[in-house]
Scaffold this motif. Structure first.
Motif, short mmCIF file in Angstrom:
data_model
loop_
_atom_site.label_atom_id
_atom_site.label_comp_id
_atom_site.label_asym_id
_atom_site.label_seq_id
_atom_site.Cartn_x
_atom_site.Cartn_y
_atom_site.Cartn_z
N THR A 274 0.73 -1.12 0.09
CA THR A 274 0.10 -0.01 -0.06
C THR A 274 0.89 1.27 0.02
O THR A 274 0.76 2.18 -0.89
N ARG A 275 1.93 1.17 0.89
CA ARG A 275 2.67 2.28 0.73
C ARG A 275 3.50 2.41 -0.20
O ARG A 275 4.22 3.55 -0.96
N ALA A 276 4.10 1.27 -0.75
CA ALA A 276 4.97 1.16 -2.03
C ALA A 276 4.23 1.90 -3.18
O ALA A 276 4.79 2.78 -3.80
N LEU A 277 2.93 1.65 -3.54
CA LEU A 277 2.00 2.00 -4.48
C LEU A 277 2.01 3.47 -4.31
O LEU A 277 1.74 4.44 -5.28
N ASN A 278 1.64 4.19 -3.05
CA ASN A 278 1.35 5.43 -2.70
C ASN A 278 2.86 6.09 -3.19
O ASN A 278 2.89 7.24 -3.73
N TYR A 279 4.03 5.73 -2.91
CA TYR A 279 5.12 6.48 -3.37
C TYR A 279 5.41 6.36 -4.64
O TYR A 279 6.02 7.42 -4.98
N ILE A 280 5.34 5.22 -5.45
CA ILE A 280 5.44 5.38 -6.72
C ILE A 280 4.47 6.32 -7.32
O ILE A 280 4.82 6.87 -8.50
N GLY A 281 3.25 6.32 -6.78
CA GLY A 281 2.31 7.39 -7.54
C GLY A 281 2.74 8.74 -7.39
O GLY A 281 2.78 9.49 -8.24
N ILE A 282 3.31 9.09 -5.78
CA ILE A 282 3.87 10.43 -6.08
C ILE A 282 5.15 10.66 -7.03
O ILE A 282 5.04 11.87 -7.61
N ALA A 283 6.04 9.67 -7.32
CA ALA A 283 7.11 9.99 -7.90
C ALA A 283 6.57 9.77 -9.40
O ALA A 283 7.27 10.87 -10.15
N ARG A 284 5.52 9.07 -9.80
CA ARG A 284 5.35 9.41 -11.27
C ARG A 284 4.63 10.77 -11.35
O ARG A 284 4.77 11.25 -12.54
N GLN A 285 3.86 11.29 -10.30
CA GLN A 285 3.25 12.72 -10.86
C GLN A 285 4.01 13.78 -10.49
O GLN A 285 3.88 14.82 -11.09
N SER A 286 5.16 13.51 -9.61
CA SER A 286 6.12 14.77 -9.28
C SER A 286 7.19 14.82 -10.22
O SER A 286 7.99 15.82 -10.11
N GLY A 287 7.39 13.77 -11.05
CA GLY A 287 9.00 14.20 -11.79
C GLY A 287 8.75 15.11 -12.93
O GLY A 287 7.66 15.43 -13.43
N THR A 288 9.95 15.81 -13.03
CA THR A 288 10.02 16.93 -13.84
C THR A 288 10.82 16.67 -15.17
O THR A 288 10.84 17.48 -15.96
N VAL A 289 11.50 15.51 -15.07
CA VAL A 289 12.55 15.15 -16.39
C VAL A 289 11.83 14.16 -16.93
O VAL A 289 11.46 13.10 -16.34
N ASP A 290 11.24 14.21 -18.06
CA ASP A 290 11.02 13.09 -19.03
C ASP A 290 11.79 12.70 -19.98
O ASP A 290 11.81 12.97 -21.20
N SER A 291 12.92 11.91 -19.36
CA SER A 291 13.98 11.45 -20.31
C SER A 291 13.53 9.67 -20.23
O SER A 291 12.95 9.22 -19.40
#
Length: 355
Positions: A274-291
């Protein structure tokens, strides 16, 4: 007898030095103002004497003896080579900036051609300090390229390039660059499976004052990465959380986003999906570099988490497929091997990656 087709301040200075005269004596010798000679000295090849002064310089050179002519030719050749060297260094610096952009986009072919343009022809033993600095920076970027392509060991590898660069920056006495390379070498150790050794290196560098605050926070984050791979997820999570706060304090949104991704994997390691999915969701939404590299890393982490739950296993395989396709397209061999390892650990054959 050497002759000059077009006098500039560079040639005038070479003649003054060949005659072994001070600027005042040279001005008196030519019958020109002292400020005129001072202008030639300051502006060098970017200024040209007036036509009548060109003739005066021609006469002064013609009347000089053979010894003066010999010195003049030697001095002028050296001045021309230094001018060309400065121009080369400017172009080299511009190419280094281009390589950095290429690596951020995983354009390895063009980055490699730019680096080989300078690393191939130059022997570091013949370079001055400025040339050695640029050579060292080029070696570091070559190491980054090799690391991103998964070439981490051997004579044509990231470790070899980083080690050579480390020697150059140590000799030049540039502690910050030296410490940055030590951080890169720790990454290579982690990638090659030396998790304990890399974690110890990261811990030392996390408190190393030679590094910037951002690099020290990265080292702390990577302590957690290495420990998480060893299964020490509790300590890893604490180290990552500390690094996350440091990135927030430093105002580094992209590093903060990457830290969320690392935390997600650490929580997956202890079974807290549950926490793993929460953190990966934050990472996917907050990233500013699309490489491509970051897309592969995010999808690999996301797919790994989804695979950990039988209810989302098919979704996880689909996300890993997408990551593998991008990794293959851009030649990200290390990431591709990681994806294959994850799939094998869940009993899925690597052949599926070829789709």
């Amino acid at each position: 007898m050497v002759s000059v087709q077009q006098w500039t301040g560079r040639e005038a200075r070479a003649l003054r030095s060949a005659l072994r005269m001070s600027t005042r004596a040279f001005a008196d010798h030519l019958g020109v103002a002292l400020r005129t000679v001072a202008k030639w000295e300051k502006l060098s090849e970017s200024t040209q004497p007036r036509p009548d002064t060109q003739a005066i310089l021609d006469t002064a050179l013609a009347r000089a003896d053979a010894a003066v002519h010999g010195r003049f030719e030697t001095l002028l050749t050296g001045a021309i080579q230094r001018t060309r060297g400065r121009a080369d260094y400017e172009t080299w610096t511009e190419d280094i900036d281009r390589v950095i952009v290429c690596l951020s986009r995983q354009n390895f072919t063009f980055a490699s051609s730019l680096l080989n343009r300078w690393l191939g022809p130059h022997d570091p033993r013949t370079l001055d300090d400025k040339g050695l600095y640029l050579y060292g920076r080029s070696l570091v970027l070559l190491g980054d390229l090799q690391r991103d392509q998964g070439a981490i060991l051997g004579p044509l590898s990231a470790r070899h390039s980083y080690s050579n660069a480390h020697g150059l920056f140590t000799a030049l006495d540039i502690p910050r660059r030296t410490a940055q390379i030590e951080l890169s070498l720790a990454v290579v150790n982690e990638m090659s499976g030396q998790l304990g050794a890399s974690a110890r290196q990261y811990e030392e560098l996390a408190d190393d004052e030679r590094l910037s605050g951002r690099d020290r926070a990265r080292a702390r984050l990577w302590v957690g990465t290495a420990l998480s791979k060893e299964g020490n997820n509790d300590y890893a999570t604490r180290a990552m959380s500390t690094a996350t706060r440091e990135f927030e304090d430093l105002g580094e949104p992209e590093d903060w986003s990457v830290a969320q991704q690392k935390l997600a994997l650490a929580h997956r390691g202890v079974g807290d999906l549950t926490r793993a999915l929460n953190y990966i969701g934050i990472a996917r939404q907050s990233g500013t570099v699309d490489s491509p590299m970051q897309r592969v890393r995010l999808d690999t982490a996301h797919g790994h988490i989804l695979l950990s739950d039988s209810a989302t296993r098919n979704d996880g395989l689909s996300v890993l497929d997408r990551a593998a396709q991008v990794a293959t397209q851009y030649g990200l061999s290390h990431q591709l091997r990681s994806i294959e390892g994850i799939r094998r650990s869940y009993g899925d054959p690597p052949a599926a990656l070829s789709r």
